[in-house]
Design an enzyme around this catalytic site. Structure first.
Site, PDB file in Angstrom:
ATOM      1  N   GLY A  46      33.426  62.763  81.762  1.00 23.88           N
ATOM      2  CA  GLY A  46      33.944  61.541  81.202  1.00 23.88           C
ATOM      3  C   GLY A  46      34.205  61.636  79.906  1.00 23.88           C
ATOM      4  CD  GLN A  51      33.068  61.309  73.999  1.00 22.21           C
ATOM      5  OE1 GLN A  51      33.329  60.665  75.012  1.00 22.21           O
ATOM      6  NE2 GLN A  51      32.577  62.453  74.035  1.00 22.21           N
ATOM      7  CB  CYS A  92      28.166  65.517  74.176  1.00 23.45           C
ATOM      8  SG  CYS A  92      29.382  64.179  73.424  1.00 23.45           S
ATOM      9  CG  LEU A  93      33.838  66.517  76.532  1.00 21.77           C
ATOM     10  CD1 LEU A  93      35.249  65.707  76.908  1.00 21.77           C
ATOM     11  CD2 LEU A  93      34.023  67.724  76.845  1.00 21.77           C
ATOM     12  CG  HIS A 134      26.802  61.062  77.867  1.00 22.07           C
ATOM     13  ND1 HIS A 134      26.002  62.126  77.467  1.00 22.07           N
ATOM     14  CD2 HIS A 134      27.972  61.194  77.177  1.00 22.07           C
ATOM     15  CE1 HIS A 134      26.873  62.906  76.282  1.00 22.07           C
ATOM     16  NE2 HIS A 134      27.937  62.235  76.361  1.00 22.07           N
ATOM     17  CD  GLU A 135      31.141  59.476  78.698  1.00 24.64           C
ATOM     18  OE1 GLU A 135      31.644  59.157  77.697  1.00 24.64           O
ATOM     19  OE2 GLU A 135      31.042  60.594  79.044  1.00 24.64           O
ATOM     20  CG  HIS A 138      30.050  58.711  73.484  1.00 24.10           C
ATOM     21  ND1 HIS A 138      29.766  59.281  72.381  1.00 24.10           N
ATOM     22  CD2 HIS A 138      29.899  59.533  74.628  1.00 24.10           C
ATOM     23  CE1 HIS A 138      29.754  60.564  72.803  1.00 24.10           C
ATOM     24  NE2 HIS A 138      29.706  60.704  74.086  1.00 24.10           N
TER      25      HIS A 138
END
Ligand code: K1U
Ligand code: ZN
Length: 169
Positions: A46, A51, A92-93, A134-135, A138
Site C-alpha cells: 500500500g 508518504q 512501512c515504505l 496502516h494506510e 498515515h
C-alpha cells in the site's frame, strides 16, 4: 506516469493530517497513477498520499498475490471493525528495513470513493484489513512505529537518521 519520492521517518511531514479530496479531476487521476507506479516499484502492499508529501486523503493498495488488483481509496471512512484484534508483523515504505508487531482489528469495513468520485464499500480481512488500517493511520499523520515503546521508537529514529546521513540526504 512518474515515480514519486517517498518521505522517510522521522520526517515531520509524515505527521501532517490529510485533508479530504474535493476535486475528482485529471490531477487526481495523475496522482493515483503515480502512487500506484511508486507502490509497485517499491514492492509495497500500500501507499498513502502523505508518504509522497501530498496531504490529501488518497490511498492505493494491492494486497493480491498476482499484484493485479489495485484498489484506490479516496476519503476513506472506517464504518465497522471486528471486536477481535491481533498483533501482526508490519513494515512501512517510510521506515525501510524495520518490521515489528502492531495490534490491529482482524476485519474492517470502509466506505471510500474511487478516482471518479463514486462511493464504494470495501469489506476487508487478512492482509488487506491490516494494510487499510496502516494506510488510514498515515492519513492521520501516524506512523506504525508510534505504536512501539519509546525506547524502540528512539532506536529506530537514531538508525534512520544515521542511514539518511550516510546516504547524504
Ligand atoms: O504504507 C506503507 O508504507 C506500505 C506498507 C503497508 C503495509 C502492508 C502490510 C502490513 C503493514 C503495512 C507496506 O507495503 S510494508 C512492506 C510489505 O510488503 C509488507 C510488510 C509486512 C507484512 C506484509 C507486507
Ligand atoms: Zn507505511
Amino acid at each position: 506516469m512518474a515515480l514519486l519520492p517517498i518521505l522517510c521517518f522521522p520526517d515531520p511531514r509524515l505527521h501532517q493530517v490529510a485533508r479530504p479530496v474535493t476535486q475528482f479531476d485529471a490531477r487526481l487521476r495523475q496522482l493515483v497513477g503515480d502512487m500506484l507506479e511508486t507502490m509497485y516499484d517499491a514492492h509495497g502492499v500500500g501507499l498513502a498520499a502523505t508518504q509522497v508529501n501530498v496531504h490529501e486523503q488518497v490511498i492505493v493498495i494491492d494486497a493480491s498475490e498476482q499484484r493485479d488488483q489495485p484498489l484506490v481509496l479516496i476519503n476513506p471512512q472506517q464504518v465497522w471493525q471486528s471486536e477481535s484484534r491481533r498483533v501482526n508483523e508490519e513494515g512501512c515504505l517510510s521506515v525501510p528495513g524495520i518490521y515489528d508487531g502492531v495490534m490491529r482489528h482482524d476485519a474492517v469495513h470502509v466506505q471510500a470513493q474511487d478516482a471518479e468520485g463514486r462511493t464504494h464499500r470495501v469489506e476487508a480481512d487478512g492482509l488487506l484489513a491490516i494494510c487499510i488500517q496502516h494506510e488510514m493511520d498515515h492519513l492521520l499523520g501516524k506512523v506504525f512505529v508510534e505504536y512501539l515503546s519509546p525506547l524502540k521508537r528512539n532506536r529506530i529514529k537514531t538508525k534512520m537518521l544515521k542511514a539518511q546521513r550516510e546516504a547524504g540526504r
